[in-house]
Write an enzyme that holds these catalytic residues in place. Structure first.
Site, PDB file in Angstrom:
ATOM      1  CD  GLU A  81      -2.576   1.228   2.514  1.00 41.18           C
ATOM      2  OE1 GLU A  81      -3.417   2.632   2.639  1.00 41.18           O
ATOM      3  OE2 GLU A  81      -2.250   0.302   3.401  1.00 41.18           O
ATOM      4  CG  ASP A  82       1.804   2.425   2.714  1.00 43.84           C
ATOM      5  OD1 ASP A  82       0.623   3.182   2.409  1.00 43.84           O
ATOM      6  OD2 ASP A  82       1.724   2.247   4.628  1.00 43.84           O
TER       7      ASP A  82
END
Length: 745
Positions: A81-82
C-alpha cells in the site's frame, strides 16, 4: 499515551528465537530487512521513522507466539500500500502464504468510491472475506490496529474519534469473536479514551483512588482460598491471583445497568488456574463450601463453551466482609485460549527445536462460517456489512435443541431465526415452536438457556410473507426471500414482464417492439443479471424498480431524442441571436412547450409542472415525473425514494426531460449538507467558497455535537448540475470537511 514498552527489532528477534527454529528466525530477519529498505524514506505522523510501526506489529504477533509467516506479514503488511513494492515481489521473495496474508491486509486505497463509508465497507468486506480464507489475515490486522490505537495521540481529534469508533464497532468485536481477549480489552479501553475522555479518566481516577484497599481485600481473599484448597492436593502448578477489571467493562456496566461507580463491586476478581478439568470443579466445590454463592451468578463455560472457544467456570460468592467476590476457574490450556483465542491454535507448541505448528481447521469456526454464508446471501457490500454487524458481531443468546445442541443467535432472535440457523429446510417447514415444553408464538424472544423445539411438517406450504417481520437475523430473512424467489419464479417473471410493459406503454413506447429477446438479454446484462428471466423475476418480486428497467430499454431512443433536441435548441439559439429584436414564430412555439421550470413533459403541452422540494432537481439531473391529484406533474430526481412510493400508491409515472440541460434560469434551489470538524473559521471558509461560485445563498443552519463535529445544512441557488458539482467539490477541498452531499428530505 500507551503504557506498553516500545520494542526494537532485536527484542522481536529474541522473542521469536525462543520458540522458532533457526530457518524461521532467518525468514523473520529477511522480512525485517526488506521492510526496512522499502520504508527507509518514510515517517509517521509522529515524525518517527515508519519502520517502527511494522516492528511493533511484528512484536505483538511474536508475543502471541504466532507462526513465522504471520510475524513476517506483520513486518510486510504496509509495503504494497505505501511503497513501490508489489504483491508479486512479496510472493517471489517470501512465498504465496505470506503474500496472501499481506494482500488481505492491504486497503483498497487505489479504487475510487462514492463515499468514505462505501470505501470503509469495501475494505472491511475484503478483510473479512480474506479472513475466511486464512484467519491470520485478521490477526495481523488486529495487531496493526492495536499499535495504531496506541499511537493515536499524534492524529487530529476528529480522526481520533473516527478511528476509535471504527475500532469499537468492528475490530474489538472481531477480537472478541476470535477469542483474543488480550487485544480486545486494550482496543476497547483505548477507544473509550478518545470517544469519551471525561468518563475514561474519571473511571481511571476512581479506580486508582481506593486501589490499595481493593488490593488488600483481594490478597486477603486469595489467602483464604489457598487455605480452603490445601486438602485438594492440586500440585505445584496452581496459580491464584487478582484480575483487575478493564476500564471499558466498568464503563459498560455503568451505562447498561445504570450504576454509579460506588455500586460496582467486582473491580477486582480472583482467577484460579489449575491443571485439569476435574481440578476446576474441585476448586469450585471448595469455594462454594467456604462462601455462599450468589443466585444466578454461576456460569459453566466448560460444559458449554462460548463460540470463540472460551472455557472457564464463573461464580460470584458472598466473600469476606460480606462483599460480592467474583472467581474464575480454568485450566492452563483454557487460560491460553482465553487470552489468545484463535491465535493460540496457530502458535508453536513444540519449541524451537522442530517448529511444529498446531494448525486450525477454520471451517470449525462459527464466525468464519457465518461470514461465508453472508457473502453468498448478500446483495452488495452494504447488505454484507449490515449482516456482519447485525448477525456476526451482535450480542449473542444461547439456546438448546431438545437433543442438547447449543445454537448461538443474536439477542432478540425468535424460533424462526433458530429454525433457519439449524437448516434452511427446517425453517421453511416450521409450523410452530415449544420453549421449555410450552407452545409459544413465533414472535417469542428466545432467552439464554431456553430449550427450543421447532415443530415442522412436511406438508407445510412454506414460509409466509409475514415471517419477514418476525425474524431478527439477516440470514433468516434472506432464506425466506430466497424461498419466494424460487417457488414463485414463473409468476414473478410474468408479473415483471407485465410491469415493464405497462411502464413502456404509459411512457408512449411500444412494448412489443422494445422487449425483444435480444434487447431483454442486453438490458439484463447491463443490470448485472445472468439472464433476462432473472431480471424480470427481480422486478416481479420487488427487488428491482420497474422504472429503472424501463429507462434501460428506452436509453438509446431517449439518447437520440436528447441529441435531436440539443441540436434543435442550438439552432434555435442561433436564430434568436440573429433576431434578438424579433423572435421567430418557430421559436415562440418551441418555448411554449417547456414549463416555467424548464421541464418538458413528453407528449403533453400546457401541463402544470412543479419541481419537488424533497429532492430539488436541477438541470442536468436525471428526472422522473408523476401525475399528482390536482397539482399537475411533480418532478423528482430519478434516485429519489419517493418515486418508488408514488408507484406503490398507484400514481402514474411520465417521461420528462429538461428543455435545456444547462439551465435557462439563474436560480434552482439545491439542498446540501456539509459535515466536518468544528474548528475556528470553518463556517467562514464554507460561506466564502460558496460565495465565490454563486450569488444565491438562501439559507444556512448548523449544529455541533458533543464531539465537536459540525453539520451545516445549506440551500443554494444554481444554474445546473455542473455548477452544483463544482461548488460541492470546492467544499470537499476545505480543511476539516469530510462529507459533502445533496440531501433528500
Amino acid at each position: 499515551m500507551s503504557q506498553t514498552k516500545e520494542l526494537t527489532h532485536d527484542d522481536v528477534q529474541k522473542i521469536v528465537s525462543s520458540y522458532m527454529n533457526d530457518d524461521h528466525v532467518a525468514l523473520v530477519e529477511k522480512a525485517y530487512r526488506f521492510a526496512s529498505i522499502c520504508h527507509r524514506d518514510q515517517r509517521r505522523k509522529s515524525g518517527e521513522p515508519y519502520i517502527i510501526h511494522p516492528i511493533q506489529v511484528a512484536g505483538i504477533l511474536a508475543n502471541l507466539h504466532m507462526d513465522p509467516e504471520t510475524v513476517c506479514a506483520g513486518y510486510l503488511h504496509d509495503i504494497v500500500e505505501d511503497t513501490g513494492a508489489t504483491l508479486g515481489d512479496i510472493k517471489e521473495l517470501f512465498g504465496p502464504t505470506i503474500a496472501l496474508i499481506v494482500d488481505g491486509d492491504t486497503k483498497l486505497g487505489k479504487i475510487h468510491y462514492k463515499s468514505n463509508r462505501e470505501q470503509m465497507a469495501a475494505t472491511h468486506r475484503k478483510l473479512l472475506l480474506a479472513m475466511s480464507k486464512d484467519i491470520r489475515v485478521m490477526i495481523v490486522k488486529l495487531a496493526d490496529r492495536l499499535h495504531n490505537m496506541r499511537t493515536l495521540q499524534h492524529l487530529r481529534p476528529d480522526k481520533q474519534r473516527r478511528i476509535s469508533n471504527e475500532t469499537l464497532e468492528i475490530y474489538a468485536p472481531i477480537a472478541d469473536r476470535l477469542g483474543i481477549s488480550t487485544i480486545k480489552w486494550e482496543l476497547e479501553d483505548l477507544s473509550l479514551r478518545y470517544l469519551n475522555p471525561q468518563q475514561y479518566y474519571r473511571i481511571v481516577h476512581l479506580m486508582n483512588s481506593r486501589r490499595d484497599q481493593r488490593v488488600a481485600y483481594i490478597n486477603h481473599a486469595i489467602e483464604l482460598i489457598k487455605d480452603s484448597l490445601k486438602d485438594l492436593k492440586l500440585g505445584p502448578n496452581v496459580e491464584i491471583y487478582g484480575r483487575p477489571k478493564h476500564i471499558y467493562s466498568v464503563y459498560r456496566k455503568m451505562v447498561t445497568q445504570h450504576k454509579q461507580f460506588s455500586q460496582i463491586y467486582d473491580l477486582l476478581a480472583i482467577r484460579v488456574v489449575v491443571d485439569t478439568i476435574k481440578d476446576c470443579y474441585a476448586v469450585l466445590g471448595a469455594i462454594h463450601t467456604s462462601w455462599k454463592p450468589m443466585p444466578g451468578r454461576f456460569k459453566d463455560y466448560i460444559a458449554m463453551p462460548k463460540t470463540n472457544g472460551y472455557q472457564s467456570l464463573h461464580t460470584t460468592v458472598i466473600g469476606p466482609e460480606g462483599r460480592p467476590l467474583e472467581v474464575q476457574i480454568r485450566t492452563h490450556h483454557m487460560h491460553e485460549v482465553a487470552e489468545y483465542g484463535v491465535a493460540a491454535h496457530w502458535a508453536y507448541k513444540e519449541g524451537k527445536t522442530n517448529g511444529v505448528q498446531q494448525t486450525l481447521d477454520s471451517r470449525k469456526l462459527n464466525v468464519v462460517k457465518e461470514i461465508l454464508e453472508l457473502r453468498k446471501e448478500s446483495n452488495g457490500t452494504d447488505e454484507f456489512m449490515q449482516g456482519i454487524q447485525s448477525d456476526v458481531f451482535a450480542d449473542k443468546v444461547y439456546a438448546f435443541t431438545p437433543k442438547g445442541d447449543v445454537i448461538e443467535m443474536p439477542v432478540g432472535s425468535g424460533p424462526l431465526d433458530m429454525a433457519y440457523q439449524i437448516h434452511t429446510e427446517v425453517g421453511n417447514h416450521t409450523t410452530g415452536a415449544k420453549v421449555n415444553g410450552r407452545i409459544v408464538p413465533l414472535d417469542y424472544e428466545i432467552k439464554n438457556g431456553d430449550i427450543v423445539d421447532i415443530l415442522t411438517s412436511s406438508s407445510s406450504a412454506g414460509p409466509s410473507q409475514d415471517w419477514l417481520d418476525l425474524v431478527k437475523t439477516r440470514r433468516a430473512r434472506n432464506k425466506i426471500r430466497q424461498f419466494f424467489r424460487a417457488h414463485n419464479r414463473d409468476e414473478n417473471i410474468e408479473t415483471g414482464k407485465q410491469m415493464i410493459a405497462t411502464q413502456l406503454h404509459d411512457a408512449g413506447y411500444d412494448p412489443l417492439a422494445l422487449m425483444t429477446e435480444e434487447k431483454s438479454v442486453q438490458v439484463a446484462q447491463a443490470m448485472h443479471y445472468n439472464t433476462a428471466d432473472d431480471m424480470f423475476a427481480a422486478v416481479g418480486f420487488g427487488d428491482l424498480a420497474p422504472v429503472g428497467v424501463r429507462n434501460r430499454f428506452t436509453a438509446d431512443i431517449r439518447q437520440k431524442e436528447r441529441s435531436d433536441r440539443q441540436a434543435a435548441a442550438q439552432k434555435a439559439l442561433l436564430e434568436d441571436h440573429e433576431t434578438l429584436e424579433k423572435p421567430s414564430e418557430k421559436t415562440k412555439v418551441k418555448q411554449a412547450k417547456a414549463s416555467s421550470e424548464g421541464v418538458v413533459v413528453e407528449g403533453v403541452d400546457n401541463m402544470l409542472v412543479r419541481l419537488s422540494h424533497c429532492c430539488d432537481p436541477v438541470p442536468g439531473d436525471s428526472i422522473v415525473g408523476y401525475i399528482t391529484k390536482g397539482r399537475g406533474v411533480s418532478i423528482h430526481r430519478a434516485d429519489c425514494p419517493n418515486i418508488a412510493n408514488a408507484e406503490k400508491s398507484g400514481q402514474r409515472l411520465v417521461t420528462v426531460y429538461w428543455a435545456n440541460p444547462n439551465g435557462d434560469k439563474t436560480n434552482y434551489d439545491a439542498d446540501i449538507e456539509v459535515q466536518g470538524y468544528n474548528r475556528n473559521g470553518m463556517l467562514n471558509d464554507i460561506l466564502r467558497s460558496i460565495n465565490n461560485s454563486t450569488r444565491f445563498l438562501n439559507s444556512v443552519n448548523g449544529k455541533v455535537d458533543h464531539n465537536k463535529m459540525v453539520t451545516i445544512s445549506l440551500t443554494i441557488g444554481v444554474r445546473n448540475l455542473q455548477q452544483l458539482e463544482l461548488i460541492m467539490n470546492a467544499l470537499k477541498n476545505i480543511k476539516d470537511v469530510y462529507v459533502v452531499k445533496r440531501v433528500i428530505h
